[in-house]
Design an enzyme around this catalytic site. Structure first.
Site, PDB file in Angstrom:
ATOM      1  N   GLU A 174      50.721  38.961   8.287  1.00 26.47           N
ATOM      2  CA  GLU A 174      50.650  40.250   7.619  1.00 26.47           C
ATOM      3  C   GLU A 174      50.885  40.000   6.138  1.00 26.47           C
ATOM      4  O   GLU A 174      51.894  39.403   5.767  1.00 26.47           O
ATOM      5  CB  GLU A 174      51.709  41.196   8.190  1.00 26.47           C
ATOM      6  CG  GLU A 174      51.478  42.656   7.928  1.00 26.47           C
ATOM      7  CD  GLU A 174      52.441  43.527   8.743  1.00 26.47           C
ATOM      8  OE1 GLU A 174      51.958  44.486   9.366  1.00 26.47           O
ATOM      9  OE2 GLU A 174      53.660  43.248   8.750  1.00 26.47           O
ATOM     10  N   ASN A 175      49.930  40.416   5.296  1.00 23.61           N
ATOM     11  CA  ASN A 175      50.005  40.099   3.865  1.00 23.61           C
ATOM     12  C   ASN A 175      50.124  38.591   3.639  1.00 23.61           C
ATOM     13  O   ASN A 175      50.878  38.122   2.783  1.00 23.61           O
ATOM     14  CB  ASN A 175      51.179  40.831   3.209  1.00 23.61           C
ATOM     15  CG  ASN A 175      51.049  42.338   3.307  1.00 23.61           C
ATOM     16  OD1 ASN A 175      49.962  42.890   3.126  1.00 23.61           O
ATOM     17  ND2 ASN A 175      52.152  43.019   3.612  1.00 23.61           N
ATOM     18  N   GLU A 217      54.630  33.266  14.909  1.00 25.40           N
ATOM     19  CA  GLU A 217      55.691  32.487  14.255  1.00 25.40           C
ATOM     20  C   GLU A 217      56.658  33.374  13.488  1.00 25.40           C
ATOM     21  O   GLU A 217      56.397  34.543  13.228  1.00 25.40           O
ATOM     22  CB  GLU A 217      55.073  31.467  13.287  1.00 25.40           C
ATOM     23  CG  GLU A 217      54.088  30.502  13.929  1.00 25.40           C
ATOM     24  CD  GLU A 217      53.627  29.433  12.957  1.00 25.40           C
ATOM     25  OE1 GLU A 217      54.465  28.896  12.194  1.00 25.40           O
ATOM     26  OE2 GLU A 217      52.415  29.131  12.949  1.00 25.40           O
ATOM     27  N   MET A 280      53.191  21.662  16.222  1.00 22.03           N
ATOM     28  CA  MET A 280      52.826  21.505  14.809  1.00 22.03           C
ATOM     29  C   MET A 280      53.673  20.420  14.137  1.00 22.03           C
ATOM     30  O   MET A 280      54.558  20.695  13.318  1.00 22.03           O
ATOM     31  CB  MET A 280      52.948  22.854  14.102  1.00 22.03           C
ATOM     32  CG  MET A 280      51.967  23.884  14.646  1.00 22.03           C
ATOM     33  SD  MET A 280      52.124  25.525  13.903  1.00 22.03           S
ATOM     34  CE  MET A 280      53.563  26.157  14.767  1.00 22.03           C
ATOM     35  N   THR A 281      53.361  19.173  14.496  1.00 16.74           N
ATOM     36  CA  THR A 281      54.133  18.032  13.997  1.00 16.74           C
ATOM     37  C   THR A 281      53.626  17.583  12.629  1.00 16.74           C
ATOM     38  O   THR A 281      53.075  16.486  12.463  1.00 16.74           O
ATOM     39  CB  THR A 281      54.077  16.876  15.024  1.00 16.74           C
ATOM     40  OG1 THR A 281      52.746  16.792  15.579  1.00 16.74           O
ATOM     41  CG2 THR A 281      55.059  17.097  16.135  1.00 16.74           C
ATOM     42  N   TYR A 282      53.812  18.457  11.657  1.00 21.04           N
ATOM     43  CA  TYR A 282      53.475  18.150  10.268  1.00 21.04           C
ATOM     44  C   TYR A 282      54.240  19.106   9.360  1.00 21.04           C
ATOM     45  O   TYR A 282      54.953  19.987   9.842  1.00 21.04           O
ATOM     46  CB  TYR A 282      51.964  18.249  10.007  1.00 21.04           C
ATOM     47  CG  TYR A 282      51.263  19.414  10.669  1.00 21.04           C
ATOM     48  CD1 TYR A 282      51.340  20.703  10.145  1.00 21.04           C
ATOM     49  CD2 TYR A 282      50.512  19.225  11.823  1.00 21.04           C
ATOM     50  CE1 TYR A 282      50.691  21.770  10.756  1.00 21.04           C
ATOM     51  CE2 TYR A 282      49.863  20.285  12.444  1.00 21.04           C
ATOM     52  CZ  TYR A 282      49.955  21.556  11.902  1.00 21.04           C
ATOM     53  OH  TYR A 282      49.319  22.606  12.508  1.00 21.04           O
ATOM     54  N   GLU A 283      54.113  18.897   8.069  1.00 11.59           N
ATOM     55  CA  GLU A 283      54.771  19.698   7.032  1.00 11.59           C
ATOM     56  C   GLU A 283      56.252  19.386   6.871  1.00 11.59           C
ATOM     57  O   GLU A 283      57.039  20.234   6.480  1.00 11.59           O
ATOM     58  CB  GLU A 283      54.565  21.205   7.257  1.00 11.59           C
ATOM     59  CG  GLU A 283      53.133  21.664   6.976  1.00 11.59           C
ATOM     60  CD  GLU A 283      52.761  21.682   5.494  1.00 11.59           C
ATOM     61  OE1 GLU A 283      53.165  22.601   4.771  1.00 11.59           O
ATOM     62  OE2 GLU A 283      52.050  20.735   5.074  1.00 11.59           O
ATOM     63  N   TRP A 406      45.038  20.240  11.584  1.00  9.84           N
ATOM     64  CA  TRP A 406      45.087  21.262  10.548  1.00  9.84           C
ATOM     65  C   TRP A 406      44.697  20.560   9.249  1.00  9.84           C
ATOM     66  O   TRP A 406      45.435  19.697   8.785  1.00  9.84           O
ATOM     67  CB  TRP A 406      46.490  21.877  10.441  1.00  9.84           C
ATOM     68  CG  TRP A 406      46.564  22.918   9.375  1.00  9.84           C
ATOM     69  CD1 TRP A 406      46.980  22.740   8.079  1.00  9.84           C
ATOM     70  CD2 TRP A 406      46.181  24.297   9.477  1.00  9.84           C
ATOM     71  NE1 TRP A 406      46.889  23.912   7.385  1.00  9.84           N
ATOM     72  CE2 TRP A 406      46.397  24.882   8.211  1.00  9.84           C
ATOM     73  CE3 TRP A 406      45.656  25.087  10.503  1.00  9.84           C
ATOM     74  CZ2 TRP A 406      46.119  26.227   7.957  1.00  9.84           C
ATOM     75  CZ3 TRP A 406      45.389  26.410  10.257  1.00  9.84           C
ATOM     76  CH2 TRP A 406      45.629  26.969   9.001  1.00  9.84           C
TER      77      TRP A 406
END
Length: 429
Positions: A174-175, A217, A280-283, A406
């Site tokens: 959202e936004n 999330e 999500m095994t990154y960042e 990603w």
């Protein structure tokens, strides 16, 4: 495939002589121009079947064979030598390719604005032969239970032509931010849920999506069980249609890990409810944080090993970034964001600024520093053939079912060559 790390003074011509492959073939595999100067420390993929190793001091036939899952007798036969002879330092040995196991792969794709750009369409077309799923990001939940669709352009037709299953990514964005408040509404209002699920199924039928993927999330901790209940309800409705249901999970290392991104993601429940999950095994290294690898192998392993205590490996897709970041130094918390760069752009930067690429063996990640024209120092952490091969090796070691990228649009040609070299990519269509 052979991975070769460029040493001082080496050229494409020299490598073509060493490996018996044309200059054009090496350049094409790595998307280089034949006139490009190689960067010291640059990892190249050499397009050969199998690979070569050169005997180093202390090496034995049995030791080399064991490192590649072969017997000494088999390695000797392949190379036409005696299994009992002493190896001479510098001798070149051929290692035949290992059998490939099946795996699934996914790639998210994020159109911006009101249309899918020609460049992004071409990125999808190029990747499609190597994909099980293509995941346009994203169908955004609205507070009344309807969806805001992303631009799709010709992606559904492209996926159908290539036998790729469309993954419908449903988010609480959202936004342009993941919204706990929106999540609260969806997860606790039965009327909104019912409308949302009816909208999702009707949209999937209309557009040809066959996997419904919930990427919900930044939820309130108290919505953990509400999210689990919603997924159970969604799974029943989705499976009645003959569709798959998958979820995206934040990278946790224990069931007790808390925080806005973690508490409401229940690995055990998702493993029971979903057909598969994307972790999500990154960042770890991210645009607003201090310079470090985006997906260092140690933390990635910790997350996946924890996941395996809560669900079978056959349900896990390991997340993998197709990008790195270029930080301007000194890093200042709250200061300018790092710039995302593709692996190809990172190599171009290193070449332009005459930088030498280093490799962090602990993190299994390449990096380099350079000075820009304004006299500012930069550090770049990115991905290369070595780092992605390390992830493929981990995937196989842990018995995971696949990998999820990603995101498309950041060129990394070596990844796709090595993906096919390691796995037979399954298709569901």
């Amino acid at each position: 495939m052979q991975i070769h790390v460029v040493q001082p003074g080496q050229s494409l011509y020299q490598l073509s002589r060493t490996y018996g492959v044309t200059v054009a073939a090496i350049a094409e595999a790595n998307e280089l121009r034949t006139a490009d100067t190689l960067v010291i420390g640059q990892a190249l993929v050499i397009p050969i079947v199998g690979r070569y190793v050169w005997v180093r001091p202390g090496d034995t036939l049995a030791g080399i064979a064991g490192a590649y899952g072969l017997t000494a007798q088999r390695l000797a036969e392949v190379n036409g030598i005696s299994a009992t002879q002493t190896l001479q330092v510098g001798t070149r040995l051929y290692i035949p390719p290992a059998p490939r196991r099946s795996a699934e792969s996914n790639a998210y794709i994020e159109p911006r604005g009101n249309a899918v750009s020609p460049a992004l369409t071409e990125a999808a077309r190029s990747a499609a032969p190597h994909l099980t799923y293509l995941a346009p990001f994203s169908f955004r939940i609205k507070r009344d239970g309807t969806l805001q669709r992303p631009p799709l352009g010709g992606l559904p037709q492209l996926a159908q032509a290539q036998g790729v299953t469309l993954m419908m990514v449903v988010t609480n964005l959202e936004n342009d931010q993941f919204s706990a408040a929106l999540g609260e509404v969806v997860l606790n209002d039965q009327a909104v849920q019912d409308k949302l699920l009816a909208t999702i199924i009707a949209t999937a039928r209309e557009l040809g999506f066959r996997d419904i993927h919930f990427d919900i999330e930044h939820l309130r901790p108290e919505d953990r069980e509400a999210y689990n209940r919603f997924l159970r309800k969604a799974a029943q409705a989705i499976h009645r249609e003959g569709f798959l249901m998958s979820t995206a999970l934040a990278p946790k290392t224990s069931a007790s890990q808390t925080g806005a991104w973690y508490t409401a993601h229940d690995y055990k429940a998702h493993g029971e409810i979903a057909d598969f999950v994307v972790i999500m095994t990154y960042e770890w290294g991210y645009s607003g944080g201090p310079p470090m690898p985006v997906s260092p192998i140690g933390p990635v392993r910790q997350v996946l090993e924890y996941a395996l205590t809560e669900m079978p490996g056959a349900k896990i897709m390991m997340g993998q970034n197709l990008y790195g970041y270029d930080w301007t130094l000194p890093y200042v918390a709250g200061g300018a964001y790092a710039r995302a760069v593709s692996p190809q752009e990172a190599i171009r930067l290193a070449r332009t600024h005459n930088a030498r690429i280093e490799y962090d063996d602990k993190a299994q990640a390449p990096h380099f520093t350079y000075w820009d024209n304004a006299g500012r120092e930069h550090i770049v952490w990115f991905e290369d053939a070595r780092s992605i091969q390390a992830k493929f090796d981990l995937l196989k070691e842990l018995g995971l079912w696949g990998i999820s990228y990603w995101k498309l649009g950041l060129p990394f040609p070596q990844n796709w060559l090595l993906l096919e070299d390691n796995f037979k990519i399954a298709k569901r269509s």
